[in-house]
Design an enzyme around this catalytic site. Structure first.
Site: not given
Ligand code: FE
Ligand code: ZN
Length: 240
Positions: A112, A131, A169, A58-59, A54, A56
Protein backbone atom coordinates in the site's frame (compact mmCIF):
# COMPACT_ATOMS: atom_id res chain seq x y z
CA UNK A 1 -5.41 -4.34 27.61
CA UNK A 2 -8.69 -2.88 26.56
CA UNK A 3 -9.34 -1.73 23.00
CA UNK A 4 -11.64 1.19 22.25
CA UNK A 5 -12.68 1.73 18.66
CA UNK A 6 -12.92 5.40 17.71
CA UNK A 7 -14.54 6.47 14.46
CA UNK A 8 -12.75 9.24 12.60
CA UNK A 9 -13.37 11.12 9.36
CA UNK A 10 -15.73 9.28 6.99
CA UNK A 11 -14.88 5.64 7.49
CA UNK A 12 -11.59 5.51 9.39
CA UNK A 13 -11.02 3.73 12.66
CA UNK A 14 -8.49 4.77 15.25
CA UNK A 15 -7.94 2.50 18.20
CA UNK A 16 -7.06 3.21 21.79
CA UNK A 17 -5.19 0.45 23.56
CA UNK A 18 -5.64 1.02 27.26
CA UNK A 19 -3.63 -0.67 29.98
CA UNK A 20 -6.26 -1.02 32.66
CA UNK A 21 -3.67 -1.49 35.41
CA UNK A 22 -2.50 2.14 35.14
CA UNK A 23 -4.66 3.79 32.42
CA UNK A 24 -1.67 4.28 30.13
CA UNK A 25 -2.75 4.23 26.50
CA UNK A 26 -1.55 4.10 22.90
CA UNK A 27 -3.54 5.36 19.98
CA UNK A 28 -3.23 3.68 16.60
CA UNK A 29 -3.51 5.89 13.50
CA UNK A 30 -5.29 9.00 14.78
CA UNK A 31 -6.81 10.41 11.59
CA UNK A 32 -7.75 13.53 13.49
CA UNK A 33 -7.30 14.67 17.07
CA UNK A 34 -10.83 15.67 18.08
CA UNK A 35 -12.53 12.28 18.37
CA UNK A 36 -9.59 11.02 20.44
CA UNK A 37 -9.61 14.09 22.69
CA UNK A 38 -13.37 13.77 23.14
CA UNK A 39 -13.02 10.15 24.15
CA UNK A 40 -10.19 10.75 26.61
CA UNK A 41 -11.84 13.81 28.14
CA UNK A 42 -13.05 13.25 31.70
CA UNK A 43 -11.30 9.89 31.87
CA UNK A 44 -7.99 9.38 33.57
CA UNK A 45 -6.30 8.05 30.45
CA UNK A 46 -2.64 8.91 29.86
CA UNK A 47 -2.00 8.96 26.12
CA UNK A 48 1.65 7.88 26.13
CA UNK A 49 2.16 6.77 22.54
CA UNK A 50 0.86 7.49 19.06
CA UNK A 51 1.47 4.52 16.77
CA UNK A 52 1.31 4.95 13.00
CA UNK A 53 0.96 2.11 10.49
CA UNK A 54 1.80 4.40 7.56
CA UNK A 55 2.12 8.03 6.56
CA UNK A 56 -1.20 8.71 4.76
CA UNK A 57 -3.00 11.77 6.11
CA UNK A 58 -6.02 9.77 7.28
CA UNK A 59 -3.70 7.85 9.61
CA UNK A 60 -1.42 10.61 10.93
CA UNK A 61 -3.66 13.70 10.79
CA UNK A 62 -3.99 13.93 14.58
CA UNK A 63 -0.35 13.26 15.47
CA UNK A 64 0.93 16.74 16.20
CA UNK A 65 -2.10 18.02 18.07
CA UNK A 66 -2.27 14.94 20.29
CA UNK A 67 1.48 14.94 20.84
CA UNK A 68 1.36 18.54 21.97
CA UNK A 69 -1.70 18.13 24.17
CA UNK A 70 -0.68 14.93 25.97
CA UNK A 71 3.09 15.00 25.55
CA UNK A 72 2.87 11.64 23.77
CA UNK A 73 5.65 9.99 21.80
CA UNK A 74 5.07 9.24 18.11
CA UNK A 75 6.14 5.78 17.02
CA UNK A 76 6.59 4.70 13.39
CA UNK A 77 8.74 2.97 10.80
CA UNK A 78 12.29 4.31 10.50
CA UNK A 79 12.23 4.53 6.69
CA UNK A 80 9.23 6.85 6.94
CA UNK A 81 10.79 9.24 9.42
CA UNK A 82 10.50 12.13 6.97
CA UNK A 83 6.80 11.41 6.30
CA UNK A 84 5.42 10.77 9.79
CA UNK A 85 4.78 14.05 11.59
CA UNK A 86 6.38 14.35 15.03
CA UNK A 87 8.05 10.94 14.94
CA UNK A 88 10.16 10.21 18.05
CA UNK A 89 10.69 6.45 18.11
CA UNK A 90 11.95 4.69 14.97
CA UNK A 91 10.98 1.07 14.44
CA UNK A 92 12.56 -1.66 12.37
CA UNK A 93 11.13 -4.74 10.70
CA UNK A 94 10.79 -7.70 13.08
CA UNK A 95 11.72 -5.78 16.18
CA UNK A 96 9.71 -6.07 19.36
CA UNK A 97 8.68 -2.62 20.55
CA UNK A 98 8.35 -2.57 24.31
CA UNK A 99 7.32 0.40 26.41
CA UNK A 100 5.52 0.58 29.73
CA UNK A 101 3.42 -2.60 29.64
CA UNK A 102 2.94 -2.47 25.88
CA UNK A 103 4.67 -5.02 23.73
CA UNK A 104 4.23 -5.42 19.99
CA UNK A 105 6.12 -7.13 17.22
CA UNK A 106 6.64 -4.94 14.18
CA UNK A 107 6.17 -6.32 10.69
CA UNK A 108 7.20 -4.33 7.64
CA UNK A 109 4.36 -5.02 5.19
CA UNK A 110 4.95 -2.88 2.08
CA UNK A 111 2.58 -2.66 -0.88
CA UNK A 112 0.00 0.00 0.00
CA UNK A 113 2.94 2.26 0.87
CA UNK A 114 6.63 1.42 0.89
CA UNK A 115 6.92 2.00 4.63
CA UNK A 116 3.73 0.35 5.88
CA UNK A 117 4.02 -1.64 9.12
CA UNK A 118 1.72 -3.71 11.31
CA UNK A 119 1.74 -3.76 15.11
CA UNK A 120 1.21 -7.26 16.46
CA UNK A 121 0.33 -7.26 20.14
CA UNK A 122 1.14 -10.94 20.31
CA UNK A 123 0.37 -11.45 23.99
CA UNK A 124 -3.15 -10.17 23.33
CA UNK A 125 -3.45 -11.85 19.92
CA UNK A 126 -4.33 -8.61 18.19
CA UNK A 127 -2.81 -7.10 15.07
CA UNK A 128 -3.29 -3.59 13.72
CA UNK A 129 -3.00 -3.84 9.95
CA UNK A 130 -3.71 -0.28 8.79
CA UNK A 131 -4.52 -0.23 5.09
CA UNK A 132 -2.81 -3.51 4.19
CA UNK A 133 -5.33 -6.12 5.31
CA UNK A 134 -8.97 -5.08 5.62
CA UNK A 135 -11.82 -7.30 6.63
CA UNK A 136 -12.69 -9.10 3.36
CA UNK A 137 -10.27 -6.97 1.39
CA UNK A 138 -6.80 -5.54 1.11
CA UNK A 139 -5.36 -2.11 0.48
CA UNK A 140 -4.76 -0.57 -2.90
CA UNK A 141 -1.22 -0.85 -4.12
CA UNK A 142 0.04 2.73 -4.26
CA UNK A 143 3.79 2.53 -3.77
CA UNK A 144 4.67 -1.12 -3.94
CA UNK A 145 4.41 -4.08 -6.29
CA UNK A 146 1.83 -6.85 -6.42
CA UNK A 147 4.56 -9.19 -5.23
CA UNK A 148 5.23 -7.04 -2.16
CA UNK A 149 1.56 -6.84 -1.23
CA UNK A 150 1.14 -10.58 -1.75
CA UNK A 151 4.17 -11.26 0.50
CA UNK A 152 2.90 -8.84 3.13
CA UNK A 153 -0.48 -10.58 3.28
CA UNK A 154 1.27 -13.95 3.40
CA UNK A 155 3.13 -12.83 6.55
CA UNK A 156 -0.17 -12.00 8.24
CA UNK A 157 -1.72 -15.29 7.09
CA UNK A 158 0.89 -17.19 9.10
CA UNK A 159 -0.15 -15.70 12.46
CA UNK A 160 -2.24 -17.75 14.91
CA UNK A 161 -5.75 -18.29 13.53
CA UNK A 162 -7.47 -16.68 16.52
CA UNK A 163 -5.60 -13.39 15.98
CA UNK A 164 -7.97 -10.46 15.90
CA UNK A 165 -7.57 -8.07 12.98
CA UNK A 166 -7.99 -4.34 13.55
CA UNK A 167 -7.78 -2.45 10.26
CA UNK A 168 -7.87 1.20 9.24
CA UNK A 169 -11.27 1.50 7.58
CA UNK A 170 -14.87 0.32 7.69
CA UNK A 171 -14.88 -1.10 4.16
CA UNK A 172 -16.22 -4.52 5.08
CA UNK A 173 -19.64 -4.39 3.39
CA UNK A 174 -18.30 -3.06 0.07
CA UNK A 175 -15.53 -5.64 0.23
CA UNK A 176 -18.02 -8.41 0.88
CA UNK A 177 -19.84 -7.67 -2.38
CA UNK A 178 -16.62 -8.10 -4.31
CA UNK A 179 -15.79 -11.36 -2.51
CA UNK A 180 -19.26 -12.73 -3.19
CA UNK A 181 -19.11 -11.86 -6.89
CA UNK A 182 -15.96 -13.94 -7.41
CA UNK A 183 -16.60 -16.58 -4.75
CA UNK A 184 -20.38 -17.08 -4.96
CA UNK A 185 -20.45 -20.58 -3.48
CA UNK A 186 -18.63 -19.72 -0.26
CA UNK A 187 -21.17 -20.53 2.49
CA UNK A 188 -18.93 -19.25 5.26
CA UNK A 189 -18.75 -15.91 3.43
CA UNK A 190 -22.53 -15.79 3.15
CA UNK A 191 -22.83 -16.34 6.90
CA UNK A 192 -20.28 -13.63 7.55
CA UNK A 193 -22.20 -11.19 5.36
CA UNK A 194 -25.33 -11.76 7.45
CA UNK A 195 -23.32 -10.98 10.59
CA UNK A 196 -21.79 -7.89 8.99
CA UNK A 197 -25.17 -6.50 7.97
CA UNK A 198 -26.54 -7.10 11.45
CA UNK A 199 -23.67 -5.18 13.04
CA UNK A 200 -23.94 -2.27 10.63
CA UNK A 201 -27.71 -2.10 11.13
CA UNK A 202 -27.06 -1.78 14.85
CA UNK A 203 -24.52 0.95 14.10
CA UNK A 204 -21.66 -1.23 15.32
CA UNK A 205 -18.23 -1.67 13.72
CA UNK A 206 -17.59 -4.91 11.83
CA UNK A 207 -14.09 -4.76 13.34
CA UNK A 208 -12.29 -6.67 14.76
CA UNK A 209 -12.41 -9.63 12.45
CA UNK A 210 -10.72 -12.92 13.27
CA UNK A 211 -7.93 -14.26 11.06
CA UNK A 212 -9.60 -17.68 10.79
CA UNK A 213 -12.67 -16.04 9.19
CA UNK A 214 -10.54 -13.91 6.88
CA UNK A 215 -8.66 -17.00 5.70
CA UNK A 216 -11.96 -18.60 4.75
CA UNK A 217 -13.82 -15.56 3.41
CA UNK A 218 -11.36 -12.91 2.21
CA UNK A 219 -10.78 -13.60 -1.46
CA UNK A 220 -7.40 -11.84 -1.39
CA UNK A 221 -6.17 -14.21 1.30
CA UNK A 222 -7.67 -17.17 -0.54
CA UNK A 223 -5.72 -16.35 -3.71
CA UNK A 224 -3.23 -19.17 -3.93
CA UNK A 225 -0.54 -17.49 -5.98
CA UNK A 226 0.72 -14.11 -7.08
CA UNK A 227 -0.98 -14.36 -10.46
CA UNK A 228 -4.48 -14.91 -9.12
CA UNK A 229 -3.93 -12.32 -6.39
CA UNK A 230 -2.85 -9.70 -8.93
CA UNK A 231 -5.81 -10.46 -11.17
CA UNK A 232 -8.20 -9.91 -8.26
CA UNK A 233 -6.49 -6.69 -7.23
CA UNK A 234 -6.83 -5.30 -10.77
CA UNK A 235 -10.51 -6.31 -10.93
CA UNK A 236 -11.17 -4.64 -7.58
CA UNK A 237 -9.41 -1.44 -8.67
CA UNK A 238 -11.71 -1.28 -11.67
CA UNK A 239 -14.92 -2.06 -9.81
CA UNK A 240 -17.19 0.31 -7.98
FE1 FE B 1 -6.40 4.94 4.95
ZN1 ZN C 1 -3.55 4.50 3.42
Amino acid sequence: MKIEIIKCLQDNYSYLIIDESNQDACVIDPSEANPIVDFIKNKKINLKYILNTHHHYDHIGGNLELKKKYNSKVVGFKNDKSRIPGIDILLEDNQVWKANNFEAKIYHIPGHTSGHIAFHFFKENKIFTGDTLFSLGCGKIFEGTYQQMFNSLTKIKKLPKHTKIYCGHEYTLQNSNFCLTYDPKNLKLKDKIIEIKKKLNDNLPTIPSVLADELECNIFLRAKDLKSFSKLRVLKDNSY
